[in-house]
Write an enzyme that holds these catalytic residues in place. Sequence first.
Site, PDB file in Angstrom:
ATOM      1  N   ASP A 248       0.862  -1.187   0.000  1.00  0.00           N
ATOM      2  CA  ASP A 248       0.000   0.000   0.000  1.00  0.00           C
ATOM      3  C   ASP A 248       0.896   1.234   0.000  1.00  0.00           C
ATOM      4  O   ASP A 248       1.650   1.466   0.950  1.00  0.00           O
ATOM      5  CB  ASP A 248      -0.907  -0.001   1.240  1.00  0.00           C
ATOM      6  CG  ASP A 248      -1.922   1.139   1.247  1.00  0.00           C
ATOM      7  OD1 ASP A 248      -1.875   1.995   0.332  1.00  0.00           O
ATOM      8  OD2 ASP A 248      -2.749   1.178   2.170  1.00  0.00           O
ATOM      9  N   ALA A 251       0.468   7.377   1.710  1.00  0.00           N
ATOM     10  CA  ALA A 251       1.278   8.116   2.700  1.00  0.00           C
ATOM     11  C   ALA A 251       2.778   7.890   2.584  1.00  0.00           C
ATOM     12  O   ALA A 251       3.534   8.372   3.418  1.00  0.00           O
ATOM     13  CB  ALA A 251       0.827   7.839   4.134  1.00  0.00           C
ATOM     14  N   ALA A 252       3.231   7.191   1.540  1.00  0.00           N
ATOM     15  CA  ALA A 252       4.678   7.014   1.377  1.00  0.00           C
ATOM     16  C   ALA A 252       5.370   8.360   1.185  1.00  0.00           C
ATOM     17  O   ALA A 252       6.410   8.631   1.790  1.00  0.00           O
ATOM     18  CB  ALA A 252       4.973   6.094   0.201  1.00  0.00           C
ATOM     19  N   GLY A 253       4.791   9.205   0.329  1.00  0.00           N
ATOM     20  CA  GLY A 253       5.377  10.526   0.117  1.00  0.00           C
ATOM     21  C   GLY A 253       5.353  11.370   1.376  1.00  0.00           C
ATOM     22  O   GLY A 253       6.321  12.082   1.689  1.00  0.00           O
ATOM     23  N   ASP A 254       4.258  11.285   2.132  1.00  0.00           N
ATOM     24  CA  ASP A 254       4.161  12.040   3.385  1.00  0.00           C
ATOM     25  C   ASP A 254       5.189  11.551   4.394  1.00  0.00           C
ATOM     26  O   ASP A 254       5.769  12.342   5.146  1.00  0.00           O
ATOM     27  CB  ASP A 254       2.753  11.894   3.982  1.00  0.00           C
ATOM     28  CG  ASP A 254       1.684  12.493   3.093  1.00  0.00           C
ATOM     29  OD1 ASP A 254       1.984  13.448   2.355  1.00  0.00           O
ATOM     30  OD2 ASP A 254       0.543  12.003   3.147  1.00  0.00           O
TER      31      ASP A 254
END
Length: 302
Positions: A248, A251-254
């Site tokens: 998933d 929120a990886a960038g966040d």
Amino acid sequence: MHAKVVVVGSLNMDLVARAERLPRGGETLAGDSFFTAPGGKGANQAVAAARLGASVAMIGNVGDDAYGQQLRQALQDEGVDCQAVAICEGVSSGVALIVVDAASQNAIVIIAGGNGQLTAESVERFDALLQQAEVVVCQLEVPPATVAWTLARGRELGKTVILNPAPASGQLPTDWFAHIDYLIPNESEAEALTGLPVTDLDSARRAAERLLEWGAGKVIVTLGAQGALFVSAAGDRHFPANRVNAVDTTAAGDTFVGGFAAGLACGLEEGEAIVRGQRAAALSVTRVGAQPSIPHLAELAP
């Protein structure tokens, strides 16, 4: 303890459905599972910065509903200073409707709710938090005028100013760039900002150089499995991605932005701060959800 990182931005409740594939227009599709989790780019980045070593304060709005109470509590549980997270009467909290497919790609619809009522005056009321900060972080899920004021005020105060231009649908106002120390888009955002196609390292470099020409201090283009490209007037450096099995990417960038901001606030050199953000983002995509997927500093490989 004074907040070394102040995040000005959005808080959303994420409503997440998983399905084999994303539905087509007009199609009703049977899904596999559903859950809710605290999210919003601003809140995600605040949680990431807090879990990854920084003292953090959040400036934002929620609605006067159950989601708003949950969103505020989730930040407080992470030790984030929420004195500037206001409750807006008569509106919903921000909501993100997220569908994730079997390949871990997602499609998202966002309802701004209280986020849309975060004004420059709202932020200015908590100017003392900005004055105490070392790093100020913004995104684009609150009104542009609020982002513009915050960037300019951060620059006026001599803080390290980070803009994650997400979600980006076109060029930024030209007068924003001079206030930004680190502009952190992903491939699609870099393309939207510049009008240049971004598909690999060379094209990402061209887009980043365009953003530098327009006045951004330094640019970090996050490229998913291709890693991250750091570009400044002194040159560029590629940071290869950590190899993981993604389940998933929400929120990886966040997580990267929060980890990078925390690294800077903790005194790391910018390259070390990028690596902290990358390691955290790589771990986050092996887990489901937005804030639930964000790792703690102790979990990162040395």
